[in-house]
Design a protein around this motif. Structure first.
Motif, PDB file in Angstrom:
ATOM      1  N   UNK A 128       0.823  -1.216   0.000  1.00 55.03           N
ATOM      2  CA  UNK A 128       0.000   0.000   0.000  1.00 55.03           C
ATOM      3  C   UNK A 128       0.857   1.265   0.000  1.00 55.03           C
ATOM      4  N   UNK A 129       2.172   1.106   0.185  1.00 53.93           N
ATOM      5  CA  UNK A 129       3.103   2.224   0.140  1.00 53.93           C
ATOM      6  C   UNK A 129       4.027   2.070  -1.073  1.00 53.93           C
ATOM      7  N   UNK A 130       4.915   2.973  -1.204  1.00 56.25           N
ATOM      8  CA  UNK A 130       5.892   2.867  -2.291  1.00 56.25           C
ATOM      9  C   UNK A 130       6.888   1.741  -1.970  1.00 56.25           C
TER      10      UNK A 130
ATOM     11  N   UNK B  44      -4.185   3.293 -11.861  1.00 53.44           N
ATOM     12  CA  UNK B  44      -4.910   2.205 -11.200  1.00 53.44           C
ATOM     13  C   UNK B  44      -5.946   1.597 -12.134  1.00 53.44           C
ATOM     14  N   UNK B  45      -6.716   2.455 -12.792  1.00 49.88           N
ATOM     15  CA  UNK B  45      -7.761   1.995 -13.699  1.00 49.88           C
ATOM     16  C   UNK B  45      -7.164   1.156 -14.832  1.00 49.88           C
ATOM     17  N   UNK B  46      -6.030   1.602 -15.368  1.00 50.83           N
ATOM     18  CA  UNK B  46      -5.378   0.905 -16.477  1.00 50.83           C
ATOM     19  C   UNK B  46      -4.874  -0.472 -16.038  1.00 50.83           C
TER      20      UNK B  46
ATOM     21  N   UNK C 269      -7.296  -4.904  -4.279  1.00 50.55           N
ATOM     22  CA  UNK C 269      -8.316  -3.956  -4.741  1.00 50.55           C
ATOM     23  C   UNK C 269      -9.636  -4.665  -5.040  1.00 50.55           C
ATOM     24  N   UNK C 270      -9.570  -5.841  -5.640  1.00 48.71           N
ATOM     25  CA  UNK C 270     -10.818  -6.569  -5.933  1.00 48.71           C
ATOM     26  C   UNK C 270     -11.569  -6.891  -4.646  1.00 48.71           C
ATOM     27  N   UNK C 271     -10.848  -7.233  -3.618  1.00 48.54           N
ATOM     28  CA  UNK C 271     -11.479  -7.533  -2.336  1.00 48.54           C
ATOM     29  C   UNK C 271     -12.169  -6.296  -1.765  1.00 48.54           C
TER      30      UNK C 271
ATOM     31  N   UNK D 263      -5.590   3.123  -1.154  1.00 51.18           N
ATOM     32  CA  UNK D 263      -5.274   2.110  -0.149  1.00 51.18           C
ATOM     33  C   UNK D 263      -4.418   0.976  -0.724  1.00 51.18           C
ATOM     34  N   UNK D 264      -4.460   0.813  -2.032  1.00 42.65           N
ATOM     35  CA  UNK D 264      -3.683  -0.251  -2.674  1.00 42.65           C
ATOM     36  C   UNK D 264      -2.348   0.257  -3.229  1.00 42.65           C
TER      37      UNK D 264
END
Length: 610
Positions: free
Chosen positions: A196-198, A265-267, A239-241, A256-257
């Motif tokens: 969730x972080x870098x 993210x969308x891509x 993310x799916x969860x 959060x992910x």
């Protein structure tokens, strides 16, 4: 997520292990890895599993095969039954547990393919699950070579399955060295805790005391993918969860992910799932919520089994209260039906079972078969064994030695579905399917009378079996209707067998008793009659006409083909299964007056009587 490398210990007398466990109700925070292959059957919970690079939310029954050193864990987020503990059956083995020679044989081609594909993890679905579950339950009750034979059967079911699916991606390779596996698991651990972080490449490389360039080569060589790809799949899996749980909107989920850029993210989400986050959430959220909030029993699964099996640790007063609560949901547990038959030495029962199994299989049910071998004690043990195996209900035909029916009436008290076929008794008032044995007995006797017989012998049983009593009643009434006397000296009682038929004819001849026809209450006894008549050189059918009952397979192929009464065995099995499936869907199996289906018999006249 830390990886624990397990060193599984086998007992000295076992080449593989199988065990049933009640899994703890807590999230799994470690990956497990070991050199053994693992077959796992998981039930009664939902959550997420991590297998290699595969991360997926799931619920319901899962059947999975894992290869050697494949990192895996199960994370329990929700339960189908909120108060029940999850359960599993685990099998651990090495592919060559029976020796390399077996794997080198041509018959093992499919098995070797299965083992090869297991390196990435395989999940099974559809009919494979109940088939495998049935065998695994039998394995728990078996020992020695019997268990080994079942193990081979289980592996064959998995190898032949048409519903298997690889879990890890095609470019995931499991390390073949425990030391290197520990290195990779350190990377997994760091990524799972920090996705969730870098995630910095130099930091990850430093975990293994490598330069970034050396680490990239090492990680790609050992896993078949880049670190960036692995991080992406972990993030999108999480993310799916979150999207299914619907606690955060899509922008919050992306943050959060570990994504600071929504378009990125969308891509990446669409690349991995084939859907945009918006469409994914619309398609799956409603289904996920419905299944997650479905009403469930408040009695833990482990307690239910103890109640059903009369476990001594549950007080009798508590057991009686829980039994009614427990019984109401027995029908949805396994999709396995227990079949209890007196013997499989007769084609009658084989054919009925064939009819039952055909219909049940078409409706996604499997069967668990048990023979009582005509023994009361074996029958009682059979009922207990089937219940312990978790069957949804029992279809049974009663053994010849049985005169006490408490084990059947107890099933009714527990509200466990029971259906009787062929041999039924009034004392056990349950749904049933049978033939019209009275009409069959009448027809057999009437046929001999119409062929000119006036002194007809009837061979019956000395045991308290209603169907044979009905055949005897049909015999008596047919004689009376045709104004022939009922001579008790022509009625013999014994157990169905060739010897019984032989002995009766010998008795008749030695005592100079006049007879010109014989009606045997079943075909094996009728075959004994034919053999003994041949020994005495009595011509059939010229001097004595003979008819049996049941239409056993051999009857049409003996030297003098045996006339008989056909019981429509396959049809009986099909009708039995259809009735059982209809009733088991009802909320209260025993609420209504038990349904009884009576099938007609068919006279088959052959050389022995005409």
């Amino acid at each position: 997520m830390q990886c624990i490398y397990e060193n599984l210990m086998f007992p000295p007398d076992q080449s593989f292990t199988i065990q049933s466990e009640i899994l703890e109700d807590k999230p799994c925070n470690v990956l497990k890895s070991h050199k053994y292959f693992e077959i796992v059957l998981l039930e009664n919970y939902c959550g997420r599993y991590f297998i290699g690079d595969h991360i997926l939310d799931f619920e319901g029954t899962q059947l999975i095969l894992l290869g050697s050193y494949l990192p895996h864990c199960w994370q329990y987020d929700k339960k189908l039954d909120p108060t029940a503990q999850s359960q599993s059956i685990l099998v651990h083995f090495l592919p060559d547990f029976l020796g390399q020679q077996l794997l080198d044989s041509p018959e093992a081609i499919q098995l070797n393919k299965l083992f090869s594909n297991a390196s990435k993890g395989i999940s099974f679905s559809g009919i494979t699950i109940p088939k495998a579950k049935k065998v695994m339950q039998e394995m728990l009750l078996s020992e020695g070579m019997a268990r080994t034979a079942l193990m081979l059967k289980l592996l064959d079911i998995l190898a032949q399955s048409e519903t298997k699916q690889a879990l890890s991606s095609s470019y995931f390779n499991v390390v073949d060295n425990a030391h290197e596996g520990q290195k990779i698991s350190k990377v997994y651990d760091y990524v799972f805790r920090n996705f969730s972080n870098h995630v910095s490449l130099p930091v990850v490389a430093d975990i293994l005391s490598m330069t970034p360039a050396s680490f990239c080569r090492f990680f790609k060589m050992k896993t078949g993918r880049t670190l960036v790809d692995f991080i992406k799949e972990v993030r999108i899996g999480h993310a799916t969860k979150l999207l299914l749980e619907d606690n955060y909107n899509i922008s919050e989920t992306s943050f959060l992910c570990g994504y600071n850029n929504y378009s990125n993210f969308n891509k990446q989400f669409k690349e991995l799932t084939g859907l945009s986050p918006v469409i994914f959430q619309k398609q799956y959220r409603l289904k996920y919520k419905a299944s997650s909030t479905q009403s469930r029993s408040n009695i833990p699964l482990s307690v239910r089994k103890k109640v059903l099996n009369d476990a001594p640790e549950i007080k009798a007063s508590t057991r009686s209260v829980l039994r009614d609560m427990t019984a109401s949901f027995q029908h949805d547990r396994t999709n396995i039906i227990g079949i209890l038959v007196p013997t499989l030495d007769r084609s009658f029962f084989n054919s009925v079972v064939q009819g039952i199994e055909t219909v049940l299989n078409k409706n996604d049910y499997s069967v668990l078969l048990y023979q009582s071998k005509e023994s009361f004690d074996n029958e009682v043990l059979g009922v207990k064994t089937l219940i312990k195996s978790g069957v949804d209900g029992i279809i049974s035909s009663i053994a010849l030695q049985t005169s006490n029916y408490d084990h059947f009436t107890d099933l009714k008290k527990r509200n466990i579905p029971l259906l009787l076929f062929d041999r039924i008794v009034k004392e056990v008032c349950v749904p049933s399917v049978r033939i019209d044995d009275y009409r069959g007995g009448f027809s057999a006797t009437e046929h001999l009378i119409k062929q000119g017989c006036k002194h007809i012998v009837h061979l019956s049983t000395d045991q308290d079996v209603p169907i044979f009593k009905e055949r005897l009643r049909g015999y008596r009434d047919a004689l009376s209707q045709y104004n022939l006397p009922v001579n008790e000296a022509l009625i013999f009682y014994g157990s169905p067998s060739l010897d019984f038929g032989n002995q009766c004819i010998q008795n008749l001849i030695e005592n100079n008793i006049l007879f010109d026809g014989v009606f045997a209450f079943e075909d094996y006894t009728g075959l004994g009659v034919l053999k003994k008549l041949k020994e005495y050189k009595i011509k059939v059918p010229d001097q004595v006409k003979v008819i049996g009952f049941a239409n056993e397979t051999f009857g049409a192929h003996v030297a003098t083909a045996l006339s008989t009464i056909d019981q429509q065995t396959v049809k009986m099995g099909e009708v039995v299964a259809q009735l059982f499936l209809k009733l088991i869907k009802e909320e209260h199996y025993y609420r209504n007056i038990p349904e009884e289906i009576i099938l007609d018999t068919i006279l088959i006249a052959r050389d022995s009587s005409q």
